[in-house]
Design an enzyme around this catalytic site. Structure first.
Site, mmCIF file in Angstrom:
data_model
loop_
_atom_site.group_PDB
_atom_site.id
_atom_site.type_symbol
_atom_site.label_atom_id
_atom_site.label_comp_id
_atom_site.label_asym_id
_atom_site.label_seq_id
_atom_site.Cartn_x
_atom_site.Cartn_y
_atom_site.Cartn_z
ATOM 1 N N LYS A 115 58.479 51.704 38.833
ATOM 2 C CA LYS A 115 57.637 51.749 37.561
ATOM 3 C C LYS A 115 56.798 53.016 37.439
ATOM 4 C CE LYS A 115 58.783 47.240 38.666
ATOM 5 N NZ LYS A 115 59.260 46.756 39.767
ATOM 6 N N HIS A 296 52.808 38.960 41.654
ATOM 7 C CA HIS A 296 53.867 40.025 41.684
ATOM 8 C C HIS A 296 53.243 41.397 42.260
ATOM 9 C CE1 HIS A 296 56.877 42.611 39.314
ATOM 10 N NE2 HIS A 296 57.549 41.486 39.618
ATOM 11 N N ASP A 303 41.313 49.534 56.393
ATOM 12 C CA ASP A 303 39.739 50.005 56.541
ATOM 13 C C ASP A 303 39.280 50.453 55.280
ATOM 14 O OD1 ASP A 303 40.223 49.384 59.520
ATOM 15 O OD2 ASP A 303 40.696 51.542 59.694
#
Length: 415
Positions: A115, A296, A303
């Site tokens: 994406k 999703h 850290d």
């Protein structure tokens, strides 16, 4: 490694479609030269229709627009929907399109799951959010919880060059991308820049030279964890090495938390993950299930220095088959923002899983645990037997008759 570390980036965490879609659509409206989009899913709902309108408007004002969708995730796009974009000048590509067999899709594996959005080589979006209305809260109980990052700065050019390379013919794509990927991270420059300078690195997974790059980034980060490790993942069934490193981190005193699906969109996701719970809990890992709606997200932090946002789950499809892209981030401000959000999420919307809960039904779960562990050990080798699809794209052309009719209409309007 895929690309060098790039310092000096401006990073913004985007939570769910409510934050993501307005920012992407505004960026497309402001585009002057180029819009590049890769997405696994594009639906013909209110989000997909708005994206279609924004891309058509951009193309009609002279912007170069390239849209790539996956042949499995976006298989149901209608001819009229695609034709409207193509006729306006949007180049619509479908990854690895396959014919249906007895009405069923045949390309179940090797999906283009990335994406990515790039605007004018200056602004990019990376994450796990598809262009579909189920990423908005008003979709209802099945609305997804998900994340993306908006980035401006030097790393955007790496993302742009990668997307453009994927649009090249296969022979040029292989040659050009291999040369580009040989760039080594400048670790000394990264160290000089520090971890408050928006350091970012694009990392991809493909089925050629970069099969394990995202997994390797996770392994290195988990191995370096000193205080905390927090992983949020929709589909959690990692390889044995990752599973072992997560447990080892907890055993050496790192606070390790996993936020996984409690109300999954696919029940098999929760069932598979729960096979692994006992092994992790006995090592000191804290497991929480997100119960408000389907999770999703694919994010993690280590850290106060390392974080990742992207499309890659920690499951066999993402780690061994799909084409994926993650942004790795070393920036304390971004890390803190993500951490504070996830802490609120875990305290308000998650349920902690205990070993007492797992004890119920343990007699039938043990054989599955045994089989699951061996599957995890050998799955990457087994997937090597499957055919490794090349990054094959098909340019979707408008229907000739529809195109001619539209041209006639335009000519009459001009007269």
């Amino acid at each position: 490694m895929n690309f060098p570390w790039r310092a000096g980036n401006r990073l913004s965490l985007l939570i769910n479609g409510e934050a993501f879609f307005p920012r992407v659509f505004a960026a497309i409206r402001a585009a002057e030269r180029e819009v590049l989009i890769e997405t696994f899913i594009l639906f013909e709902d209110k989000v997909g229709s708005q994206l279609q309108g924004e891309l058509i408007a951009a193309a009609e004002r002279g912007v170069s627009v390239e849209l790539t969708v996956d042949g499995y995730g976006s298989a149901d796009l209608s001819g009229a929907f695609v034709t409207a974009m193509s006729e306006a000048g949007v180049r619509v590509h479908m990854f690895d399109p396959q014919p249906r067999l007895l009405g069923m899709r045949t390309n179940l594996f090797r999906r283009m799951h990335r994406k990515l959005v790039v605007i004018d080589g200056r602004q990019a979006f990376v994450g796990g959010i598809n262009f579909s209305a189920d990423h908005l809260a008003d979709f209802g109980p099945e609305a997804k919880q998900d994340y993306a990052v908006e980035v401006e700065g030097p790393v955007v050019q790496d993302i742009q060059q990668f997307v453009l390379a994927m649009l090249a013919p296969p022979e040029r794509q292989r040659r050009g991308w291999t040369l580009r990927a040989r760039a080594k991270p400048d670790s000394q420059a990264a160290a000089r820049a520090g971890v408050d300078s928006g350091q970012s690195q694009l990392v991809i997974r493909d089925n050629r030279e970069h099969r394990n790059d995202i997994e390797r980034q996770y392994l290195q980060a988990i191995g370096s964890a000193r205080q905390r490790l927090l992983i949020v993942n929709a589909y959690f069934f990692p390889g044995y090495r990752l599973l072992r490193e997560i447990r080892r981190a907890a055993l050496r005193g790192v606070r390790v938390e996993l936020i996984l699906q409690g109300q999954p969109d696919m029940p098999i996701a929760r069932f598979s993950a729960r096979i692994l719970y006992d092994y992790l809990l006995r090592g000191g890992v804290r497991i929480l299930e997100y119960d408000s709606r389907p999770l999703h997200g694919k994010v993690a932090l280590v850290d106060d220095e390392w974080a990742t946002v992207g499309s890659s789950n920690l499951d066999p499809l993402s780690l061994s088959l799909n084409l994926e892209a993650n942004l790795i981030i070393r920036d304390r401000t971004f890390n803190r923002q993500l951490f504070e959000h996830l802490q609120a999420l875990s305290s308000e919307h998650c349920q902690a899983i205990s070993q007492a809960q797992l004890a119920r039904g343990a007699f039938w779960r043990m054989p599955l645990v045994f089989l699951g562990f061996h599957l995890l050990r050998h799955f990457p080798a087994w997937t090597g037997w499957l055919p490794a699809h090349t990054a094959k794209l098909a340019l979707l052309q408008p229907h000739a008759r529809a195109k001619a009719a539209r041209n006639d209409t335009l000519r009459r309007e001009r007269q």
